[in-house]
Design a protein around this motif. Structure first.
Motif, mmCIF file in Angstrom:
data_model
loop_
_atom_site.group_PDB
_atom_site.id
_atom_site.type_symbol
_atom_site.label_atom_id
_atom_site.label_comp_id
_atom_site.label_asym_id
_atom_site.label_seq_id
_atom_site.Cartn_x
_atom_site.Cartn_y
_atom_site.Cartn_z
ATOM 1 N N PRO A 1 0.807 -1.237 0.000
ATOM 2 C CA PRO A 1 0.000 0.000 0.000
ATOM 3 C C PRO A 1 0.830 1.271 0.000
ATOM 4 C CG PRO A 1 -0.008 -1.023 2.170
ATOM 5 C CD PRO A 1 0.705 -1.979 1.270
ATOM 6 N N GLY A 2 2.046 1.227 0.481
ATOM 7 C CA GLY A 2 2.882 2.424 0.508
ATOM 8 C C GLY A 2 4.164 2.150 1.266
ATOM 9 N N GLU A 3 5.276 2.237 0.585
ATOM 10 C CA GLU A 3 6.568 1.930 1.225
ATOM 11 C C GLU A 3 7.540 3.047 0.871
ATOM 12 O OE1 GLU A 3 9.777 -1.381 0.164
ATOM 13 O OE2 GLU A 3 8.087 -2.227 1.285
ATOM 14 N N ASP A 4 7.971 3.813 1.887
ATOM 15 C CA ASP A 4 8.910 4.908 1.658
ATOM 16 C C ASP A 4 10.301 4.344 1.436
ATOM 17 O OD1 ASP A 4 6.869 6.662 1.933
ATOM 18 O OD2 ASP A 4 7.342 7.251 3.993
ATOM 19 N N THR A 5 10.888 4.699 0.299
ATOM 20 C CA THR A 5 12.176 4.145 -0.113
ATOM 21 C C THR A 5 13.096 5.281 -0.537
ATOM 22 O OG1 THR A 5 11.093 2.129 -0.907
ATOM 23 C CG2 THR A 5 13.336 2.554 -1.680
ATOM 24 N N ARG B 1 7.528 7.255 -2.223
ATOM 25 C CA ARG B 1 6.553 6.326 -1.625
ATOM 26 C C ARG B 1 6.061 5.413 -2.751
ATOM 27 N NH1 ARG B 1 2.593 8.868 2.469
ATOM 28 N NH2 ARG B 1 4.568 8.705 3.628
ATOM 29 N N LEU B 2 6.429 4.124 -2.667
ATOM 30 C CA LEU B 2 6.128 3.141 -3.715
ATOM 31 C C LEU B 2 4.934 2.298 -3.281
ATOM 32 C CD1 LEU B 2 9.774 1.991 -4.519
ATOM 33 C CD2 LEU B 2 8.472 3.857 -5.535
ATOM 34 N N SER B 3 3.893 2.289 -4.104
ATOM 35 C CA SER B 3 2.701 1.462 -3.869
ATOM 36 C C SER B 3 2.528 0.556 -5.084
ATOM 37 C CB SER B 3 1.458 2.330 -3.672
ATOM 38 O OG SER B 3 1.644 3.230 -2.598
ATOM 39 N N SER B 4 2.478 -0.768 -4.855
ATOM 40 C CA SER B 4 2.412 -1.702 -5.983
ATOM 41 C C SER B 4 1.335 -2.748 -5.741
ATOM 42 C CB SER B 4 3.766 -2.402 -6.176
ATOM 43 O OG SER B 4 4.055 -3.240 -5.076
ATOM 44 N N ALA B 5 0.913 -3.373 -6.844
ATOM 45 C CA ALA B 5 -0.093 -4.439 -6.779
ATOM 46 C C ALA B 5 0.064 -5.315 -8.015
ATOM 47 C CB ALA B 5 -1.500 -3.857 -6.713
ATOM 48 N N PRO B 6 -0.291 -6.608 -7.908
ATOM 49 C CA PRO B 6 -0.225 -7.488 -9.088
ATOM 50 C C PRO B 6 -1.414 -7.242 -10.011
ATOM 51 C CG PRO B 6 -1.030 -8.715 -7.199
ATOM 52 C CD PRO B 6 -0.677 -7.339 -6.689
ATOM 53 N N LEU B 7 -1.213 -7.494 -11.299
ATOM 54 C CA LEU B 7 -2.289 -7.473 -12.283
ATOM 55 C C LEU B 7 -2.692 -8.926 -12.561
ATOM 56 C CD1 LEU B 7 -0.861 -4.813 -14.754
ATOM 57 C CD2 LEU B 7 -2.501 -4.462 -12.912
ATOM 58 N N ARG B 8 -3.984 -9.228 -12.506
ATOM 59 C CA ARG B 8 -4.461 -10.609 -12.665
ATOM 60 C C ARG B 8 -5.472 -10.693 -13.806
ATOM 61 N NH1 ARG B 8 -3.113 -13.599 -8.047
ATOM 62 N NH2 ARG B 8 -2.441 -12.338 -6.253
ATOM 63 N N ASP B 9 -5.560 -11.903 -14.406
ATOM 64 C CA ASP B 9 -6.571 -12.140 -15.428
ATOM 65 C C ASP B 9 -7.861 -12.622 -14.766
ATOM 66 O OD1 ASP B 9 -6.057 -14.729 -14.662
ATOM 67 O OD2 ASP B 9 -4.970 -15.273 -16.477
ATOM 68 N N LYS B 10 -8.838 -13.027 -15.582
ATOM 69 C CA LYS B 10 -10.132 -13.437 -15.046
ATOM 70 C C LYS B 10 -10.019 -14.684 -14.175
ATOM 71 C CE LYS B 10 -12.894 -11.450 -18.788
ATOM 72 N NZ LYS B 10 -13.867 -11.721 -19.873
ATOM 73 N N GLN B 11 -9.019 -15.521 -14.443
ATOM 74 C CA GLN B 11 -8.821 -16.726 -13.636
ATOM 75 C C GLN B 11 -8.026 -16.471 -12.366
ATOM 76 O OE1 GLN B 11 -8.356 -16.724 -17.068
ATOM 77 N NE2 GLN B 11 -10.418 -17.561 -17.293
ATOM 78 N N GLU C 1 10.013 16.472 -0.381
ATOM 79 C CA GLU C 1 9.683 17.790 0.161
ATOM 80 C C GLU C 1 8.727 17.665 1.350
ATOM 81 O OE1 GLU C 1 10.025 21.852 0.512
ATOM 82 O OE2 GLU C 1 11.162 20.408 -0.699
ATOM 83 N N GLN C 2 7.737 16.742 1.248
ATOM 84 C CA GLN C 2 6.804 16.569 2.356
ATOM 85 C C GLN C 2 7.522 16.126 3.625
ATOM 86 O OE1 GLN C 2 6.384 15.743 -0.731
ATOM 87 N NE2 GLN C 2 4.238 15.438 -1.330
ATOM 88 N N ILE C 3 8.496 15.202 3.453
ATOM 89 C CA ILE C 3 9.241 14.741 4.628
ATOM 90 C C ILE C 3 10.063 15.882 5.226
ATOM 91 C CG2 ILE C 3 11.107 13.203 5.348
ATOM 92 C CD1 ILE C 3 10.019 11.139 3.409
ATOM 93 N N MET D 1 9.371 19.135 5.041
ATOM 94 C CA MET D 1 8.454 20.068 5.698
ATOM 95 C C MET D 1 7.926 19.484 7.007
ATOM 96 S SD MET D 1 6.304 21.486 2.419
ATOM 97 C CE MET D 1 5.273 22.490 3.487
ATOM 98 N N ALA D 2 7.675 18.174 7.012
ATOM 99 C CA ALA D 2 7.208 17.547 8.251
ATOM 100 C C ALA D 2 8.280 17.646 9.335
ATOM 101 C CB ALA D 2 6.846 16.083 7.988
ATOM 102 N N ALA D 3 9.551 17.481 8.930
ATOM 103 C CA ALA D 3 10.633 17.592 9.911
ATOM 104 C C ALA D 3 10.732 19.034 10.435
ATOM 105 C CB ALA D 3 11.951 17.160 9.272
ATOM 106 N N ALA D 4 10.576 20.029 9.523
ATOM 107 C CA ALA D 4 10.626 21.432 9.950
ATOM 108 C C ALA D 4 9.456 21.756 10.871
ATOM 109 C CB ALA D 4 10.618 22.346 8.726
ATOM 110 N N GLU D 5 8.286 21.220 10.533
ATOM 111 C CA GLU D 5 7.110 21.450 11.371
ATOM 112 C C GLU D 5 7.303 20.846 12.760
ATOM 113 O OE1 GLU D 5 2.300 20.481 11.364
ATOM 114 O OE2 GLU D 5 3.566 19.977 9.643
ATOM 115 N N GLN D 6 7.943 19.692 12.799
ATOM 116 C CA GLN D 6 8.196 19.061 14.082
ATOM 117 C C GLN D 6 9.142 19.905 14.929
ATOM 118 O OE1 GLN D 6 6.672 16.458 15.198
ATOM 119 N NE2 GLN D 6 7.788 16.293 17.133
ATOM 120 N N VAL D 7 10.177 20.490 14.269
ATOM 121 C CA VAL D 7 11.113 21.362 14.990
ATOM 122 C C VAL D 7 10.384 22.593 15.516
ATOM 123 C CG1 VAL D 7 13.152 22.830 14.730
ATOM 124 C CG2 VAL D 7 13.121 20.534 13.728
#
Length: 496
Positions: free
Chosen positions: A319-323, A336-346, A361-363, A365-371
């Motif tokens: 669902p979301g992995e910060d890398t 932030r990497l979010s992945s999922a498999p693609l499947r056929d009808k079976q 940038e969000q990280i 700004m979050a660090a600055a906001e925390q300070v």
């Protein structure tokens, strides 16, 4: 076109005829194999008879050598004897080794082996007696006819099995003749059937010609309809693909799609903004090593560590992995990497998709906001401590003012004492306002909404400021309008 369907029927006739001939060939081959097998059996029986004949010859040679030596005493008879004895052992060993699986022969060998052993012992004993100068004793032993009886019994047993083998050979020969005759009739009848099939095929060719033409017309109409539907569906798919790609291009993130083997087949234009380089043409999961990523402990990503690879191989939904990654311009950033498999009808995995969102940038700004939050908390704690230190002497002043007001005072003195107490209240209000300022920063300021006398509030404020003005040679006074309401709603402490 007319000849097309006729040729098809004729070809089918040839195919059926060929199949019939093929079956006949198989049957013929089986018959031939049966003939070969029976011929091999006949050869085995003949070789068995040959070995038995050799065994009888060896026994006769050994006995002849014995008799000649006993009657003449000449050593020239001993070589045939020894040769016969050796040949007897050799023939018996051959019969056991090569034909031991023949139960009848094996039973015969078990029957004659002790007789042959007794005969060999009798021959050896007479030769030994003669060699030791006891020819008379040896001849006497021969005259007992025991050896002759043994030889006669051996001949009867071996002749019996030889005749039995000859009967089997004759039966096998008769069987071969029957197989050859049956094979002849099978080939003859099969050939006639093949000819009849060809004739029937030529007969059906004309009938199928007209029916084939009709089917061809119907097929052409159906094919035209199918091509029209395919063309329309292809156009719809092109439109849907264009819509899909347009939607992906408008997303504020990078989207990468891969096939089942890991080969990357699509990336929207935002990959340049997020990764700061175009899509690396990776042809398999192993080539994901060209994308530079790092774990939280600094270890570089292996190809199988990427969320897209895990989704394709294991069917994992990330669902979301910060890398932390190395981007094309040489800078490091957090995606932030979010992945999922693609499947056929079976439900089978046919590929995978990964969404890459730049969180650098969000990280930050979050660090600055925390300070900043920590700094605000420190300031609030400082103000709270300072206000506590200031309240203590003010409370003392106000307490003394209240005690003073409880004594007998002149009117002017009582007015001064009331001013001291009012000024202390106002100073406490200011301190509370300082605390309220920290509350405003924290978004926790609450305003009172209670009735109070605005004129009394103005008079109290005037008294606090009159003394300061008087010391400076100034006159400070206030005038209130006559229509001023006596009571209003609000926070009197913050207004004063």
């Amino acid at each position: 076109m007319k000849g097309k369907y006729a040729d098809k029927s004729i070809l089918m006739g040839f195919v059926l005829s060929f199949l019939v001939l093929l079956v006949l060939g198989g049957l013929s081959q089986k018959a031939a194999n049966d003939v070969v097998m029976t011929s091999e059996d006949r050869g085995i029986l003949r070789r068995e008879n040959h070995e038995i004949a050799k065994l009888m010859t060896a026994l006769s040679d050994a006995e002849t050598g014995q008799r000649g030596y006993l009657l003449t005493g000449q050593d020239s008879y001993l070589p045939p004897y020894y040769s016969g004895i050796s040949e007897i052992d050799a023939r018996l060993e051959t019969l056991r080794r090569v034909y031991g699986e023949d139960q009848e022969l094996a039973e015969t060998l078990r029957e004659i082996t002790p007789i042959i052993a007794a005969k060999k012992a009798e021959l050896a004993e007479t030769i030994s007696l003669a060699q030791n100068g006891k020819r008379e004793a040896a001849l006497a032993l021969v005259k007992t006819k025991q050896g002759q009886l043994q030889m006669d019994h051996l001949r009867r047993v071996l002749n019996r099995i030889t005749e039995d083998r000859m009967d089997q050979i004759r039966n096998i020969t008769a069987l071969n003749n029957r197989l050859v005759e049956r094979n002849f009739w099978v080939l003859t009848v099969g050939s006639l059937i093949a000819i009849l099939i060809l004739m029937f095929a030529f007969h059906q060719a004309r009938r199928e010609n007209l029916r084939g033409l009709q089917l061809e017309r119907e097929l052409r109409i159906a094919n035209d309809e199918l091509e029209a539907r395919v063309t329309k569906r292809t156009e719809q798919l092109d439109i849907e693909r264009t819509r899909f790609e347009t939607v992906l291009e408008q997303l504020p993130v990078a989207v990468i799609i891969a096939e089942k083997d890991g080969r990357l087949i699509f990336a929207n234009s935002n990959i340049h903004q997020v990764w700061r380089h175009p899509m690396i043409p990776s042809k398999s999961i192993n080539e994901y090593s060209m994308w530079k990523g790092f774990h939280a402990d600094g270890r570089p990503y292996e190809p199988s560590d990427w969320p897209l690879a895990r989704s394709i191989v294991n069917g994992e939904v990330v669902p979301g992995e910060d890398t932390e990654v190395m981007r094309g311009d040489g800078t490091r950033g957090t995606l932030r990497l979010s992945s999922a498999p693609l499947r056929d009808k079976q439900g089978e995995i046919i590929g995978g998709v990964v969404v890459c969102q730049d969180m650098t940038e969000q990280i930050r700004m979050a660090a600055a906001e925390q300070v900043a939050l920590q700094s605000s908390q420190l300031k609030s704690e400082f103000l709270a401590n300072m206000s506590h230190e200031i309240r203590t002497p003010i409370n003392g002043i106000m307490g003394m003012a209240n005690l003073l007001l409880g004594t007998k005072l002149a009117e002017e003195q009582r007015d001064y004492a009331n001013t001291i107490r009012s000024s202390g209240d106002h100073l406490l209000t200011i301190i509370n306002d300082i605390l309220d300022f920290s509350k405003v920063e924290a978004g926790k300021l609450d305003l009172e909404d209670v009735p109070f006398s605005l004129s009394a509030l103005v008079q109290d404020t005037t008294k606090m400021l009159e003394h300061s003005a008087r010391t400076k040679g100034l006159v400070f006074r206030t005038e209130l309008p006559k229509d001023l309401p006596h009571y209003v709603l609000g926070d009197s402490g913050r207004i004063g």
